[in-house]
Design an enzyme around this catalytic site. Sequence first.
Site, mmCIF file in Angstrom:
data_model
loop_
_atom_site.group_PDB
_atom_site.id
_atom_site.type_symbol
_atom_site.label_atom_id
_atom_site.label_comp_id
_atom_site.label_asym_id
_atom_site.label_seq_id
_atom_site.Cartn_x
_atom_site.Cartn_y
_atom_site.Cartn_z
ATOM 1 N N LYS B 22 44.269 -61.335 42.371
ATOM 2 C CA LYS B 22 43.346 -62.644 42.349
ATOM 3 C C LYS B 22 44.056 -63.433 43.464
ATOM 4 O O LYS B 22 43.265 -64.118 44.403
ATOM 5 C CB LYS B 22 43.333 -63.232 41.311
ATOM 6 C CG LYS B 22 41.830 -64.167 41.282
ATOM 7 C CD LYS B 22 41.867 -64.712 39.814
ATOM 8 C CE LYS B 22 41.389 -63.333 38.899
ATOM 9 N NZ LYS B 22 41.478 -63.622 37.500
ATOM 10 N N ARG B 92 43.691 -69.632 36.063
ATOM 11 C CA ARG B 92 43.516 -68.384 35.727
ATOM 12 C C ARG B 92 44.981 -67.802 35.782
ATOM 13 O O ARG B 92 45.833 -67.937 36.735
ATOM 14 C CB ARG B 92 42.690 -67.791 36.607
ATOM 15 C CG ARG B 92 41.183 -68.144 36.810
ATOM 16 C CD ARG B 92 40.507 -67.331 37.752
ATOM 17 N NE ARG B 92 39.059 -67.492 37.738
ATOM 18 C CZ ARG B 92 38.128 -68.338 38.506
ATOM 19 N NH1 ARG B 92 38.997 -69.317 39.153
ATOM 20 N NH2 ARG B 92 37.025 -68.492 38.241
ATOM 21 N N GLY B 101 42.865 -58.194 28.667
ATOM 22 C CA GLY B 101 43.567 -58.435 27.607
ATOM 23 C C GLY B 101 44.463 -59.767 27.829
ATOM 24 O O GLY B 101 45.100 -60.179 26.616
ATOM 25 N N MET B 103 44.668 -64.158 29.574
ATOM 26 C CA MET B 103 44.180 -65.238 29.311
ATOM 27 C C MET B 103 42.760 -65.128 29.917
ATOM 28 O O MET B 103 42.545 -64.776 31.051
ATOM 29 C CB MET B 103 45.108 -66.184 29.821
ATOM 30 C CG MET B 103 44.811 -67.590 29.278
ATOM 31 S SD MET B 103 45.749 -68.930 29.972
ATOM 32 C CE MET B 103 44.568 -69.123 31.310
ATOM 33 N N ARG B 330 36.674 -58.745 46.084
ATOM 34 C CA ARG B 330 37.403 -57.440 45.545
ATOM 35 C C ARG B 330 36.460 -56.246 45.820
ATOM 36 O O ARG B 330 35.543 -56.344 46.093
ATOM 37 C CB ARG B 330 37.834 -57.683 44.082
ATOM 38 C CG ARG B 330 36.458 -57.835 43.181
ATOM 39 C CD ARG B 330 36.873 -57.972 41.559
ATOM 40 N NE ARG B 330 35.708 -58.215 40.963
ATOM 41 C CZ ARG B 330 35.913 -58.324 39.677
ATOM 42 N NH1 ARG B 330 36.790 -58.582 39.048
ATOM 43 N NH2 ARG B 330 34.572 -58.613 38.835
ATOM 44 N N HIS B 446 36.794 -23.550 21.188
ATOM 45 C CA HIS B 446 36.049 -22.407 21.762
ATOM 46 C C HIS B 446 34.658 -22.951 22.688
ATOM 47 O O HIS B 446 34.141 -22.690 23.748
ATOM 48 C CB HIS B 446 35.554 -21.264 20.873
ATOM 49 C CG HIS B 446 34.873 -20.406 21.360
ATOM 50 N ND1 HIS B 446 33.504 -20.586 21.376
ATOM 51 C CD2 HIS B 446 34.905 -19.213 21.910
ATOM 52 C CE1 HIS B 446 32.852 -19.125 21.967
ATOM 53 N NE2 HIS B 446 34.024 -18.434 22.184
ATOM 54 N N SER B 755 52.478 -19.232 35.271
ATOM 55 C CA SER B 755 51.433 -20.045 35.183
ATOM 56 C C SER B 755 51.367 -20.741 33.807
ATOM 57 O O SER B 755 51.327 -20.108 32.681
ATOM 58 C CB SER B 755 50.016 -19.256 35.309
ATOM 59 O OG SER B 755 48.853 -19.966 34.988
ATOM 60 N N ASN B 759 47.070 -25.487 27.338
ATOM 61 C CA ASN B 759 46.552 -25.788 26.170
ATOM 62 C C ASN B 759 47.462 -25.409 24.846
ATOM 63 O O ASN B 759 47.603 -26.201 24.190
ATOM 64 C CB ASN B 759 45.312 -24.726 26.042
ATOM 65 C CG ASN B 759 44.104 -25.235 27.069
ATOM 66 O OD1 ASN B 759 44.077 -26.058 27.653
ATOM 67 N ND2 ASN B 759 43.104 -24.312 27.092
ATOM 68 N N CYS B 822 46.748 -22.844 34.335
ATOM 69 C CA CYS B 822 45.540 -22.068 34.176
ATOM 70 C C CYS B 822 45.009 -22.796 32.639
ATOM 71 O O CYS B 822 44.130 -22.387 32.241
ATOM 72 C CB CYS B 822 45.644 -20.850 33.953
ATOM 73 S SG CYS B 822 46.863 -20.178 32.937
ATOM 74 N N TYR B 842 49.236 -23.730 42.765
ATOM 75 C CA TYR B 842 47.810 -24.058 42.430
ATOM 76 C C TYR B 842 47.452 -24.406 41.130
ATOM 77 O O TYR B 842 48.418 -24.519 40.326
ATOM 78 C CB TYR B 842 47.341 -22.465 42.650
ATOM 79 C CG TYR B 842 47.612 -21.523 41.721
ATOM 80 C CD1 TYR B 842 46.858 -21.322 40.471
ATOM 81 C CD2 TYR B 842 48.659 -20.597 41.885
ATOM 82 C CE1 TYR B 842 47.282 -20.315 39.505
ATOM 83 C CE2 TYR B 842 48.858 -19.589 40.977
ATOM 84 C CZ TYR B 842 48.236 -19.734 39.678
ATOM 85 O OH TYR B 842 48.646 -18.728 38.917
#
Lengths: 868, 868
Positions: B22, B92, B101, B103, B330, B446, B755, B759, B822, B842
Amino acid sequence: MAKRVYLFNEGSKDDRELLGGKGANLCEMTSLGLPVPFGFIITTPTCREFFDSGNKLPGKLESEYRVALALVEEHMGTRFGDPDNPLLFSVRSGAPVSMPGMMNTILNLGMNDEIAEGLARKTGNPRFAYDSYRRFIQMYADVVLGAEDEPFADVIEKHKAAHNKKLDTDMTAEDWQAVIEQFKQLVDFPQDPQEQLKSAIEAVFLSWNTPRAIVYREMNNIDDDLGTAVCVQSMVFGNFGETSGSGVAFTRNPSTGDDHFFGEYLANAAGEDVVAGIRTPLPITSLEETLPEVYQQLFDTQALLERHYRDMQDLEFTVQEGRLYMLQTRSGKRTGRASVKIAVDMVSEGLITEKEALLRVSPEHVEAFLHPMVDPDAKQDIVARGLPASPGGATGQVVFSADEAVEVSKNDTPVILVRRETTPEDIHGMKVAEGILTELGGMTSHAAVVARGMGVCAITGCEDLNLDYKAGTVTTDDGVVIGRGDTITLDGSTGEVMLGDIPKTEASSSDDFQTLLTWADKHRRLKVRANAETPEDAAKARELGAEGIGLCRTEHMFFEAERIDQMRGMILAEKKEERATYLTKLLEFQRADMLALFEVMDGLPVTVRLLDPPLHEFLPHDEEDMAALSKRIGVPVEVIRERAHSLQEVNPMLGFRGCRLSIVFPEITEMQVEAIISAAILAKEKGLNPFPEIMIPLVVNVREIRRITEVIEKGILKAMEEKQVSIPYKIGTMMETPRACLGAKRLAPAVEFMSFGTNDLTQMTYGFSRDDIGKFIGDYLDRKIVEQDPFVSLDQRAVGRLMKIAIEDSKIGRKGIKYGICGEHGGDPKSIRFCHEIGLDYVSCSPYRLPVARIAAAQANVLEPVPE
Amino acid sequence: MAKRVYLFNEGSKDDRELLGGKGANLCEMTSLGLPVPFGFIITTPTCREFFDSGNKLPGKLESEYRVALALVEEHMGTRFGDPDNPLLFSVRSGAPVSMPGMMNTILNLGMNDEIAEGLARKTGNPRFAYDSYRRFIQMYADVVLGAEDEPFADVIEKHKAAHNKKLDTDMTAEDWQAVIEQFKQLVDFPQDPQEQLKSAIEAVFLSWNTPRAIVYREMNNIDDDLGTAVCVQSMVFGNFGETSGSGVAFTRNPSTGDDHFFGEYLANAAGEDVVAGIRTPLPITSLEETLPEVYQQLFDTQALLERHYRDMQDLEFTVQEGRLYMLQTRSGKRTGRASVKIAVDMVSEGLITEKEALLRVSPEHVEAFLHPMVDPDAKQDIVARGLPASPGGATGQVVFSADEAVEVSKNDTPVILVRRETTPEDIHGMKVAEGILTELGGMTSHAAVVARGMGVCAITGCEDLNLDYKAGTVTTDDGVVIGRGDTITLDGSTGEVMLGDIPKTEASSSDDFQTLLTWADKHRRLKVRANAETPEDAAKARELGAEGIGLCRTEHMFFEAERIDQMRGMILAEKKEERATYLTKLLEFQRADMLALFEVMDGLPVTVRLLDPPLHEFLPHDEEDMAALSKRIGVPVEVIRERAHSLQEVNPMLGFRGCRLSIVFPEITEMQVEAIISAAILAKEKGLNPFPEIMIPLVVNVREIRRITEVIEKGILKAMEEKQVSIPYKIGTMMETPRACLGAKRLAPAVEFMSFGTNDLTQMTYGFSRDDIGKFIGDYLDRKIVEQDPFVSLDQRAVGRLMKIAIEDSKIGRKGIKYGICGEHGGDPKSIRFCHEIGLDYVSCSPYRLPVARIAAAQANVLEPVPE
């Protein structure tokens, strides 16, 4: 250029690296002045040269070993390749570490048609000469030329059939000669002894790289560059007549450990005949009568060798025409009882130190003092094999349910509980069973963990079995049907299931064993703790040397009859207030349990793990049980069904459990903390010294610890303030997810101890569910994809690496954290050594594993390299 | 001693680090000669000094800022604390990075009784003066003194009630004076302006360490040591009468991106009034009529600022008695479409480069071009929230089964498929649905994976719902009942479920968007591939820029109607020969599928993963389906039941799947390899260029790879020899267990590519089952235990560390390995940036994620620090 060839009088037992273990010992015996058939050794670096030059022997090697050979000829007074006075050799591989999978021995090397004839002449024993020759051809064809043995066996069989001979001993010199002629048509076999020797040396080197040898080295972390030595030793013959013979002997009794010379001798027999067991050998003392001088010489030799090697020795020797020849000495294999007795005796004899004594006992050997063991010689009718989940042997009548086990065992009938798998609801049956056998589950399944905790023999993951509860039968893959009430024997140390009552040795401690344990405690750095929940287990643990409880699984306290309904009510509660009512009741149970535990463990730390398992484990799963519960606690059966269903998980091991429960239901944690701290305060008021340590399970990040620690500390401080008592306590975490280990630096500031839960850590690191591993671990072991079940012995490469990362990183985050392990690996000797090396403070295991752990911990410390 | 206080004319926009964002922008505007109310900034290092000395302002600071203050007074021609000509401040916080979060602003600082009176006198507007004063007291009490606001609101309410006033505007100067008197009794409020200023500065510093701010920093990896600056700026007033006012404006239209000055203005109002929306502001053009000179000045200013900052600006300004003051500039927030248009326009205007344009578009913004989106302004009747599993918006009639979905959608009725969870057996229904809604399952369940693959909107893990298939209803936790056939709308980008048909924007590409994608391809290093099995998906993927298939899940090919029975037959086969018959049929299907894929992907690599899921996933699970299957394939229903039961697992995710299947059933792998290679040969014979890459899943050690590679190579070499064709191929592994990553050095020599299957790797690293995570992830997110679902964006700390270890270690084992990802993270922009940084070659993602991936990959490359 380094020397490539050593005569037997040029080395010593310290040259294992250079000459291999076998060669080094032959040199040692030679230098002790013992009668060793002379010979020479080609060194292990020569093997590397051979590989480095594309499997070619170094150019100079042949001239080097020919010099040695000439010296051997001079020493022996015979000549290699001389038909009139032939010198024959045995050729063996010998690596610096004992390594199965490499080359077999070739005996009688140096024979050909002419020499066989000469040997027949010289010995006046043509049958001996031609038998030796045909054996040599067979071995050479097999080992050097890689020929199949079948055509050779075939030749012999056909000859026997055609000439109406039954046994080898029926074969005459002429018979063997005829066989030899046919053998020679099967292989292109070199008549030149020098060519035989050269090819045999090459074959030894090549055998270093057989697939079996490579796999073995990979499994045992043996350096591929070590290479093997080649031992070339003059042949002597025990089958030369009645004043000849062969024997094996031990300097002490390998079964009992008694300090008596012990062994067997077979007159007029080659060494291989003793091993093959064609005739029954006589006790070694028989030699005292037939050849007293030889016996005396042998007796003096064994005494000398034992003193020299400072360990019980296993000897091989041959007597040729009244002369003793020593062929091998090495430390002898022995039973558990013997190993303890020998070690303790040798300390009092001043032969070895306490530390050395500790290293002489394999931790597994200790089992024999703790559990009855199936007599290995009595084993028969093995109908199935599973995982050796809890050691010892047990015999009993087959029952198929926990209730049945309780019922049948009432009149002291021993029972074996056979289940597909066990759950906490089977505990009452497991308690009364002699042994437990399950079709499913791995080494850390419920059945395995509980059985080890109780010290009860168990076999799990026995997929050879097909259970039919309805029919009350279990059928093995081979079609053997075992019915309810049939007697079977389990060997929990090997995983074998046998029909009938197989003899077992009694478990019993001994003074020697106690002495050894005392030494172990003196010489170890690692503390040992026990995994225990009940006062009985805790008392047992103290008796067996526990220095604290390393894992008290609080949920075990909720499975007992009275409590489980309160627990279920709590889980079924829809509102917080309702839940509170049940929690209040559970609090009382838990406080009483904790108090009992603090009483037993007075003065020692007790690590209490917060509730860990998924909640649905507590709920009934079939309609009947649901209906019964509904009646008992007044919750509609639909609610129970709905809740059980909604708590069901696809992969409960990776689900809503551990500290995740504490985050979502802080009130459960509040109750547990109140129970622990108020029990500790009560203990303190009784004049005892309780040391509670609260452990947060299944953590993945520090925010979980921070939030739960807030709840814990609030509860503890409130209770201590109210009672104006101060209890020393610790808060820590169980390290059981890879993420906890990889993020240990951030966890560290929030904890005072970290205890590795290597069961779960192994599951997640491998992606192996301990409950399902049975589906493929057999194939994995058979095909040598894994060397061993990672739930049995800690996988140092990956799981161990995570532990090391966790320790190193957490030390950056906070100094003075206490490190322990409370997975089942805490009772495994190899894992314990690793735990020592990476700097853990304690291991925690089932009470019955404590003696093993104490010895393993001492060994790890004794073996630790002195820091430079 | 470093300078602690900077006047607005002493800094620039490059001083963010020192002066906060700021403050730096206020300095910049000042140095551009724009009318900025003057002031000064206390630097961020001063904040660190404050903390280092135990929350004390540095001794010299006050004298330093008093000098600055005097210069501000001089500049403004007013005096701080002078009742006759008062200078007031806004105070400020301003950190180097935008940080919620912290002041709140304090306005009107410097007032007291006397000054309020003076201000009333000076302005001739006592109501304005006392209103400002009471606002100040309220803000000061709240922000500096931490007082509750309720008592203050209470005082005003009571005063209004007692004096029969309704609105704030009804309150007179006297009313506010009375209120102020009561306020002063509520707090101990300092009359001394200097003391007010000092306390406000301290409060700003202290607000750096509020719990909310700490959590925010921890989540966003913001260094705790940065500290905040304090902006002290002279007050100007928009509520001074009709020639005063406040406004906010954008230099271009933030919704469409059109290059028109755009904004709102409210006459006679303070800035806070515009934000609060008490009255409706007028379009910015209204200013052109009322204050044409001010408008012109503002217009010029916005043009200047946009040119200067080279980005669309969001401005705040105040007009006081006909004079324009700029309060903030801004970069402005914008919609997805606007961001693309503005970026591309600015490149053609010569304002920014292509690389800069790429950084101006958030990858999520791209969604708007790919899927219809729910209009955020039209949202209503949100009845449930789940996980935003697949982006876009969809409206349709509720159906509860796949068959029903097919039936209802036949006459073009759009349907929303609602299920507890989906399985491969639901695919036909998912294909025809507009949107998918499930009660269970996480972001990689799934339903989520399949929906993203199809580009269909989906919400998963919507635990607010309670499904009753039988009743054909779904009831929300709040009791709303949705029945079969009811119309609902899903917002798959936010996870919101709404009643009725909510308006959506159409998905449509644009020339600007295509231009941007071309630039992305030009400026990225990472290749992008797609996860796809069908020729349709593959064609879509090529259209959207795929440079290969990164993951072809062969099992998907076996779920189709005709094939599944062959697959089931194979699984149920008890003998190898029987299995072979089924495998032969499956081979034909698989070959045809692979050929179709090679045709579409001509010239590009296709990574084919060997069979991965546990076999029981293929078997029917209820009695009815089992009976039907039994009839179809002639296997007794008991056999099916028994086999399904014996394949059932406690934790299938950690069970008998992946390469474990290949080890135990090599014949399945043989079939798959034959299908792949013979399809490739057929493609080659058609003149195409197939590049198969065979990927081994779920590996834990190199022996698995070695053994399976043997099978693969044997099959490939045999086929190529038979047909005398040479096909370039690669063999690699999926890195998805922690053990594979930790042991990568040993795996490396055996593979050509790795690869990362993030998950599974995430599941195992956290011990989070993606199917069960719904049970607690909501609580974890709500309580900020985790910042985000680790299945959505890659956990760099632990999962990422495993990836880094794997890459580093494997490079020791072998050079030239190709690395990819992947898992579903391959389509997540933050994860893609990480993948770029750790050096992957990749990323592979669902076809519809490709544009996002291309842009994210380009951004990562543009952002990469130039190596020194």
